[in-house]
Scaffold this active site. Structure first.
Site, PDB file in Angstrom:
ATOM      1  N   ARG A 127       0.808  -1.214   0.000  1.00 12.15           N
ATOM      2  CA  ARG A 127       0.000   0.000   0.000  1.00 12.15           C
ATOM      3  C   ARG A 127       0.842   1.266   0.000  1.00 12.15           C
ATOM      4  NH1 ARG A 127      -2.945  -3.847   1.978  1.00 12.15           N
ATOM      5  NH2 ARG A 127      -0.990  -4.333   2.971  1.00 12.15           N
ATOM      6  N   THR A 128       1.826   1.321   0.882  1.00 12.67           N
ATOM      7  CA  THR A 128       2.519   2.602   1.070  1.00 12.67           C
ATOM      8  C   THR A 128       3.256   2.995  -0.215  1.00 12.67           C
ATOM      9  OG1 THR A 128       2.733   2.089   3.401  1.00 12.67           O
ATOM     10  CG2 THR A 128       4.097   3.880   2.565  1.00 12.67           C
TER      11      THR A 128
ATOM     12  N   LYS B 288      25.582  -4.009  -1.061  1.00 10.26           N
ATOM     13  CA  LYS B 288      27.052  -4.023  -1.093  1.00 10.26           C
ATOM     14  C   LYS B 288      27.622  -3.318   0.125  1.00 10.26           C
ATOM     15  CE  LYS B 288      26.959  -3.319  -6.104  1.00 10.26           C
ATOM     16  NZ  LYS B 288      27.267  -2.288  -7.109  1.00 10.26           N
TER      17      LYS B 288
ATOM     18  N   ARG C 267      11.410   4.022   3.125  1.00 10.37           N
ATOM     19  CA  ARG C 267      11.022   3.017   4.132  1.00 10.37           C
ATOM     20  C   ARG C 267      12.277   2.245   4.508  1.00 10.37           C
ATOM     21  NH1 ARG C 267       5.954  -0.979   4.450  1.00 10.37           N
ATOM     22  NH2 ARG C 267       5.075   1.028   5.053  1.00 10.37           N
TER      23      ARG C 267
ATOM     24  N   HIS D 181       5.328   6.306  11.190  1.00 11.89           N
ATOM     25  CA  HIS D 181       4.716   6.118   9.873  1.00 11.89           C
ATOM     26  C   HIS D 181       3.704   7.253   9.689  1.00 11.89           C
ATOM     27  CE1 HIS D 181       3.508   4.287   6.267  1.00 11.89           C
ATOM     28  NE2 HIS D 181       3.243   3.057   6.671  1.00 11.89           N
TER      29      HIS D 181
HETATM   30  C1  NCD Z   1       2.048  -0.940   8.097  1.00 12.81           C
HETATM   31  C2  NCD Z   1       3.542  -0.734   8.210  1.00 12.81           C
HETATM   32  O1  NCD Z   1       4.300  -0.989   7.288  1.00 12.81           O
HETATM   33  O2  NCD Z   1       3.942  -0.271   9.282  1.00 12.81           O
HETATM   34  N1  NCD Z   1       1.611  -1.165   6.794  1.00 12.81           N
HETATM   35  C3  NCD Z   1       1.216  -0.096   6.056  1.00 12.81           C
HETATM   36  O3  NCD Z   1       2.008   0.763   5.749  1.00 12.81           O
HETATM   37  N2  NCD Z   1      -0.077   0.002   5.758  1.00 12.81           N
HETATM   38  C4  NCD Z   1       1.497  -1.891   9.055  1.00 12.81           C
HETATM   39  C5  NCD Z   1       2.084  -3.260   9.130  1.00 12.81           C
HETATM   40  O4  NCD Z   1       2.936  -3.654   8.327  1.00 12.81           O
HETATM   41  O5  NCD Z   1       1.676  -3.987  10.038  1.00 12.81           O
END
Ligand code: NCD
Length: 438
Positions: free
Chosen positions: A57-58, A86, A107, A135
């Site tokens: 999703r993100t 590396k 991320r 997040h």
């Molecule tokens: C979340 C995350 O990556 O922190 N997912 C997301 O971005 N919707 C929640 C999760 O992975 O549990």
């Protein structure tokens, strides 16, 4: 290593403030209502999405958001295909990618990664999830869904449930709910509570208090009928002197999260809190919005999906439009201005305090001493400016008098923030040229 003292971008829900959020929700509504007005807003802009942890999703909603605004996207969706494999440092990567893109979404598995990356480049960095810590754009998604349902947040009660220790979405959301004055009920799995210091910071920062509230369903979820409740002090006059723990009779929203096994989290058999269709009939949940950042595991059975209170696929659906509004706030203040985010202090890189004690802090992986920032007025607490972990400080030096004092002495309390120099022990202070001041 030289790092810039600024942190451009969006790293934590600590940056959110009420004026920003109100205007932000309006902007998302405009984007939903009149998408064509914005389709060239980022023409000529390059957005980089750098994801060294799995994501559906993100990343895709950030990329969809960029495309909908006319930006180009460059992506690194698998760290095995990049020079990270590396052994390239995050700082070097950020410096390089910052030269290719106008904005970077990152991320990363380590706490504080986006804050550190943003110090290596003048290109703004958005945190797409860093370790256990933050997040913030998921939080904006969560808040927008609730805003769409409720209009405002006054007097609402929201429960956060599951892996609070390791789940960055619950932690991020809780902070933002406190920004908005919401009552927060905590329903962690056994052994999956967050650290006391985080909660202490919410209580201090927002003039909240901690009390207990009970409901029989809480026992099903956490093994305990009583749950901790964080609420604005103004709400509690009546119950202040009551002996008995008051019953919580209504939840306005319940935020479920999955067990974060990839961060070493474990739950005993059958002990992880989840929701059942039968529990949905309980009056506690009569008007309760059910939220989950997804992906889900067993805590949220698919039978609930068709219930009108279930909003988690709506959350996923607004991911792109919410992130469009984030991009505009970062890159097009000239045309679509919004009130400013609250800047997060960059902290002072400081060899005196050694390495950050949090083993998942990004500063340790990069071999940097813990950069500190200080929170709280009466009782100063020193935090790692990257991962918010509490640093051990026993003495405070004053840079103008060159004297060092015990941290909780009156003399230390009077040192102004710009003169403050923390030390772990007296020896280190004396070696750095400070004299004992009592
Ligand atoms: C979340 C995350 O990556 O922190 N997912 C997301 O971005 N919707 C929640 C999760 O992975 O549990």
């Amino acid at each position: 290593m030289h790092l810039l003292p600024v942190m451009e971008g969006l790293h934590s829900s600590e940056a959110l403030n009420p004026p920003f959020l109100q205007a932000f929700f309006q902007r998302v509504k405009e984007l939903e209502a009149r998408p064509s007005e914005f389709e060239d807003a980022l023409h000529g802009t390059v957005i980089a999405t750098i994801f060294s942890e799995p994501s559906t999703r993100t990343r895709l909603s950030f990329e969809a958001a960029a495309h909908r605004l006319g930006a180009s996207v460059i992506t690194m969706a698998d760290s095995k295909s990049s020079s990270e494999s590396k052994g390239e440092s995050l700082v070097d990567m950020a410096r390089v990618v910052g030269g290719y893109a106008d904005l970077m979404v990152l991320r990363h598995p380590l706490d504080g990664a986006s804050r550190l990356a943003s110090q290596a480049t003048t290109t703004p960095v958005i945190n797409g999830g860093d370790g256990r810590l933050g997040h913030p754009t998921q939080t904006l998604v969560d808040l927008y869904i609730l805003y769409r349902e409720w209009g405002d947040f006054a007097g609402r009660t929201v429960a956060v449930m599951g892996d609070l220790r390791n789940g960055r979405t619950a932690r991020s959301l809780a902070w933002a709910l406190a920004v908005l004055g919401v009552r927060i009920v905590l329903l962690p799995g056994v052994g999956l509570d967050w650290e006391a210091g985080f909660e202490r910071r919410i209580l201090d920062r927002f003039d909240y208090r901690l009390r207990w509230g009970k409901h029989p369903l809480f026992r099903d979820w956490t093994g305990n009928e009583e749950a901790r409740v964080l609420e604005p002090k103004g709400l509690v006059q009546k119950s202040l002197f009551r002996e008995e723990v008051p019953e919580i009779d209504r939840l306005d929203a319940l935020y479920l999260t999955r067990l974060q096994a990839e961060r070493g989290a474990q739950a005993g058999p059958g002990s992880y809190p989840g929701l059942t269709s039968a529990q949905m009939q309980n009056p506690l949940l009569a008007t309760c919005k059910i939220l989950h950042p997804l992906p889900r595991l067993d805590e949220l059975p698919s039978e609930i999906d068709t219930d009108p209170r279930a909003l988690y696929f709506e959350q996923a659906k607004v991911g792109p439009v919410v992130r469009q509004a984030v991009f505009l706030a970062m890159l097009r203040q000239d045309r679509w201005s919004l009130p400013h985010l609250t800047p997060l202090p960059a902290g002072s890189p400081d060899v005196q305090l050694g390495l950050c004690p949090n083993s998942s802090c990004v500063s340790r992986a990069e071999g940097l001493p813990a950069p500190w920032r200080v929170v709280g007025d009466a009782r100063r607490t020193f935090l790692c400016a990257y991962c918010d972990g509490q640093l051990q400080v026993e003495y405070a030096g004053c840079r103008s008098t060159n004297k060092v004092h015990a941290l909780f002495s009156g003399a230390a309390f009077r040192i102004s923030p710009e003169n403050l120099q923390p030390f772990l022990d007296r020896d280190a202070a004396e070696k750095a040229g400070y004299q004992w001041g009592g």
